[in-house]
Design an enzyme around this catalytic site. Structure first.
Site, PDB file in Angstrom:
ATOM      1  N   GLY A 104      17.088 -10.748 -27.210  1.00  0.00           N
ATOM      2  CA  GLY A 104      17.170 -11.276 -25.792  1.00  0.00           C
ATOM      3  C   GLY A 104      18.017 -10.235 -24.853  1.00  0.00           C
ATOM      4  O   GLY A 104      18.657  -9.203 -25.818  1.00  0.00           O
ATOM      5  N   CYS A 105      18.107 -10.224 -23.771  1.00  0.00           N
ATOM      6  CA  CYS A 105      18.675  -9.022 -23.025  1.00  0.00           C
ATOM      7  C   CYS A 105      18.952  -9.349 -21.485  1.00  0.00           C
ATOM      8  O   CYS A 105      18.589 -10.332 -20.722  1.00  0.00           O
ATOM      9  CB  CYS A 105      17.700  -7.938 -23.037  1.00  0.00           C
ATOM     10  SG  CYS A 105      17.082  -7.646 -24.665  1.00  0.00           S
ATOM     11  N   ALA A 106      19.525  -8.461 -20.877  1.00  0.00           N
ATOM     12  CA  ALA A 106      19.795  -8.218 -19.399  1.00  0.00           C
ATOM     13  C   ALA A 106      18.855  -7.175 -18.811  1.00  0.00           C
ATOM     14  O   ALA A 106      18.994  -6.083 -19.716  1.00  0.00           O
ATOM     15  CB  ALA A 106      21.283  -8.274 -19.030  1.00  0.00           C
ATOM     16  N   ASN A 155      13.055  -7.863 -21.221  1.00  0.00           N
ATOM     17  CA  ASN A 155      13.882  -9.034 -21.713  1.00  0.00           C
ATOM     18  C   ASN A 155      12.843 -10.108 -22.438  1.00  0.00           C
ATOM     19  O   ASN A 155      12.173 -10.585 -21.716  1.00  0.00           O
ATOM     20  CB  ASN A 155      14.790  -9.579 -20.658  1.00  0.00           C
ATOM     21  CG  ASN A 155      15.427 -11.121 -21.015  1.00  0.00           C
ATOM     22  OD1 ASN A 155      15.539 -11.236 -22.343  1.00  0.00           O
ATOM     23  ND2 ASN A 155      15.845 -11.765 -20.207  1.00  0.00           N
TER      24      ASN A 155
END
Lengths: 366, 501
Positions: A12-14, A209
């Site tokens: 997961g990410c930004a 993301n």
């Protein structure tokens, strides 16, 4: 523990991006500050940035950014680089040592152009030649990894929180018209710098993301066309898909979006017969390049940027505008950090590309 | 009667306290097992004629009947099993090749049952097919990736001919003759209703069914039965049958007893003659000949219809498929060794060919390695038993699957494996008018639609669980599969990891 490429690691990410349509220079520090507000979306296992227009003095040369595990790897790889390219300039990429970023590899930068006789012998166009050479290094030269190879652009990435990575690479000393950024939250801990994002090929860079569910369908298709997915990450395969569709198939950005985040059949059927036929054609011919599962991506390229969500919009993405500036981010707070008083702010619909170009208007998609 | 050493395989158990001697069983049994003994005032049975098709059991109004496997045995022998002994007796009696029907029933591994499917947890969401769109539409045909544009820069949308399916399941070839008019009508109408296709098999197409042509695949087999211009033009696609999973290497065989009236006219052969199609196509002795037949059929139908080449899964299937992909075929159908048939030599059925799971996996991989996977679509068949098999086949790399045995089961088939006798009590594999009328095409069609609808729901649930909302993202997505309890070699051929990896 297996590193990236030996095992598939979802994350997961930004993400965030900023683009100046008038081409004015934006200091790299801005995008680094934007990422600080989304600290909680990363877990310190990867951060990175891509900047465009940052090497005006070498704008016609390919800038290779390379990680080396050790000096042996470097000397092996440099032999190959020397054989395939004319090296106009080489140096270590300047860094600022910090306790927050450790175990860094050797990080080198080369400004190169293909040897004309080698290029002619290969019977490839220049970009394809570049791609093949880079894939060759990344698959055959153990301990060497090219993580950026475009013209007048560069990727900077590391294991760490994005704001620390920005500090480490001294991004406040770079200026460009376009920046993207990524903070990573992998569900596994590879701790390998090459696995951080952005992932790039030529001037295309992707920050992403999400975790795509179509991964192996996409990978096994794209590998038919000379790509080799060595990292087993979503971002890598998405980059190859985009490179394939834009560069090989010469699709427009909108058409590319209609392949990878294709409209649903009932949406297509509501379009005019001509349009419906084109959407149907793209979905049929490139069916294996449809990407399902959650994603929000920012595609940086020479002269532009595209933001795209998966067709169900399973990941957040917000866009804001202020004058000639366009801002993108996983969360609004990051946009507000870059520009507290945006003129407008919206959340693009799933599958609807938002495309900005130098000196062009904002294209809100279809 | 001479001693034939054969003891009946089944016992007909009749609960006389329940039997009301209504004689339904007697009227229903085309094998003439049941009769009424006037002296005893009782129903009696000749179990030596019983094939265990359950027709009498299903229709007995008092549930007085059941068929059980006879406990009568030979002295136990792990090598000389009962089947092995009896088959020797049979051949010593007749001097003939043993005939059977339907697919290979032997104890070979069923790889489908050793493959498990993935689902999303935490890092990406599963998708609820009851609340979100979930797409199963598939196109079969060549997909060239050379985009051309008109003078306005718009993409030209011409493509080689495609079959458009609303779900990735087609009814596989079963000829009119091997199965009944009503069975064909049921299949045709269900295909129309479900937005998919059925397949004529090698027996031609009855004129009454021309109206379903847009959902019909017409087959051209080595016997060329019923092949003529109108026939080819009726179909949405043409299938060249090179082989069949139940009997690779040999031709079709329809006993003369099934070549009656309309079957004879449709096949264009005299009534009562055995319809035996040659083992090879006598105009195809090599791959370059196949190319000529492919293009002859394309010429004959003005390049408007995709050409399917159907082959049995045999040892060298990957190379064969690669050859077919380069011979102009639009679609390759691969039929595994468990595929069914109306009649096949038992020895061939039980010993020739390979499992579809391995064949499909190696063909898909080979075509990708050669960069020609887009040149053809792949249909896998023989045998797909349920929606999980469909999902696994697609994740291994199939574009769609063929089902036939499953479709016949939906029509009431009980897999008694005696289609070759032509006495199907369920009105499916017979041409006797009194038996054929037992299959009501309205009901048959409805049951097929129900089956496909149920599978479609289940496929969507599987897809949603994986976080996939369109079937094309499942195709060849082997990361969604894991094997259990299989050897490394088997997993490497399947191209999947072991569970836990």
């Amino acid at each position: 523990m297996k590193k990236e490429g030996e095992i598939r690691i979802p994350s997961g990410c930004a993400i965030a991006g900023v683009f100046a349509k008038d081409g004015k220079n934006i200091n790299g520090g801005l995008i680094v500050r934007a990422m600080t507000t989304m600290h909680e979306r990363s877990n310190g296992l990867g951060g990175g940035f891509a900047g465009y227009g940052i090497y005006p003095q070498y704008k016609d040369l390919y800038a290779l950014h390379v990680f080396y595990d050790n000096m042996t790897a470097r000397s092996e790889c440099e032999k190959f680089i020397d054989e395939m390219f004319e090296i106009v300039n080489l140096s270590k990429i300047p860094i600022r040592k910090s306790p927050k970023i450790t175990d860094e590899p050797l990080i080198w930068r080369y400004f190169v152009t293909p040897h004309q006789n080698k290029l002619a012998d290969s019977q490839l166009d220049e970009k394809e030649y570049m791609v093949r050479c880079v894939i060759r290094i990344n698959t055959k030269y153990t301990g060497s990894y090219v993580f950026s190879c475009g013209k007048n652009m560069g990727v900077f990435k590391a294991v760490g929180y994005p704001e620390d990575v920005g500090e480490f690479y001294r991004l406040d000393e770079y200026e460009g018209y376009s920046w993207t950024a990524h903070g990573r939250y992998p569900t596994n801990t590879p701790g390998w710098w090459g696995g951080a994002h952005p992932f790039s090929m030529l001037d295309y860079s992707i920050v992403h993301n999400g975790e795509i569910s179509s991964y192996d369908a996409n990978r096994r298709f794209i590998e038919m066309f000379g790509y080799k997915c060595t990292l087993l990450t979503d971002t890598e395969v998405i980059t190859y898909i985009i490179d394939f569709l834009l560069r090989h198939e010469k699709l427009t950005l909108e058409e590319t979006a209609a392949v990878i985040a294709a409209p649903f059949w009932d949406t297509i059927e509501r379009k005019t017969p001509d349009e419906a036929a084109r959407y149907k054609y793209l979905r049929n011919v490139f069916s294996s390049l449809l990407i399902t599962g959650p994603f929000s991506i920012l595609l940086g390229f020479e002269g532009g940027m595209m933001a795209l969500n998966d067709r169900l919009k399973l990941r957040s993405m917000v866009v804001g505008e202020k004058g000639d500036m366009t801002y993108f981010a996983s969360e609004e707070c990051a946009i507000r950090m870059m520009e507290p008083n945006v003129d407008n702010l919206w959340s693009p619909r799933g599958g609807e590309p938002v495309i900005v170009r130098l000196n062009g208007g904002v294209n809100h998609g279809n | 009667m001479a001693i034939d050493f054969l003891y009946p395989e089944f016992e007909v158990v009749r609960d006389q306290s329940r039997c009301i001697a209504c004689r339904v069983c007697e009227r229903q049994c085309a094998n003439e097992v049941h009769s009424y003994d006037e002296d005893l005032k009782l129903m009696v049975s000749d179990e030596s004629r019983c094939v265990n098709c359950h027709r009498c059991v299903s229709l007995c109004p008092t549930r007085a009947l059941k068929i059980i496997k006879s406990p009568h045995t030979f002295r136990e022998n792990a090598n000389w099993t009962q089947d092995a002994i009896q088959e020797v007796y049979r051949q010593a009696n007749s001097g003939a090749v043993l005939l059977s029907s339907m697919g290979n029933p032997k104890q070979f591994p069923v790889y489908w049952d050793k493959i498990l499917i993935n689902a999303s947890q935490v890092t990406n969401p599963s998708i609820d097919p009851l609340r979100e769109p979930m797409e199963t539409r598939v196109f079969l045909g060549k997909k060239p990736t050379n985009i051309t544009r008109d003078q306005n820069g718009k993409i030209k949308t011409d493509l080689p001919p495609q079959l458009e399916l609303e779900l990735p399941i087609l009814f596989s070839a079963m000829s009119y003759g091997s199965i009944s008019y009503n069975a064909h009508e049921s299949l045709a109408r269900a295909a129309v209703e479900m937005g998919t296709y059925y397949n004529t098999g090698e027996g031609g197409l009855h004129k009454d069914f021309y109206k379903y042509g847009a959902h019909t695949i017409v087959q051209v087999a080595s016997g060329r039965f019923g092949v003529h211009k109108d026939y080819l033009e009726q179909g949405a696609a043409i299938e060249i049958k090179m082989g069949q999973g139940a009997k690779p290497g040999i031709g079709g065989h329809l006993p003369g007893t099934k070549i009656t009236g309309d079957v004879s006219a449709t096949r264009m052969i005299p009534e009562g003659t055995d319809a035996i199609s040659p083992a090879p196509h006598h105009d195809i002795y090599s791959i370059e000949d196949l190319r000529q037949l492919v293009y002859s059929l394309k010429e004959a139908t003005e390049y408007k219809k995709p050409i399917i080449v159907k082959v049995a899964a045999v040892h060298n299937i990957a190379a064969i498929a690669s050859g077919i992909a380069r011979s102009g075929a639009d679609i390759i159908a691969i039929d595994g060794f468990r595929g069914g048939t109306g009649a096949a030599p038992t020895r061939i059925r039980d010993n020739v060919g390979i499992p579809i799971e391995l064949a499909l996996a190696s063909v898909d991989q080979r075509l990708r390695e050669e960069g020609i996977r887009n040149e053809v679509s792949l249909i896998a068949g023989g045998s797909i038993r349920n929606s999980a098999d469909v999902v696994k086949a697609i994740a291994l790399g199939a574009d769609a699957v063929y089902i036939a045995t499953g479709a016949l089961l939906a029509l009431g088939c009980h897999l008694c494996r005696t289609c070759q006798t032509g006495k199907c009590n369920w009105g499916i594999a017979t041409q006797r008018p009194d038996l054929v009328k037992r299959l009501n095409p309205d009901i048959g069609c409805r049951r097929l639609i129900n089956l496909l609808t149920a599978w479609e729901h289940e496929i969507k649930e599987f897809m949603g669980g994986m976080g996939i909302n369109s079937i094309e993202s499942l195709k060849g997505n082997r990361l969604m599969l894991r094997g259990v309890g299989k050897k490394k070699k088997e997993l490497s051929i399947l191209g999947i990891a072991h569970a836990g990896e």
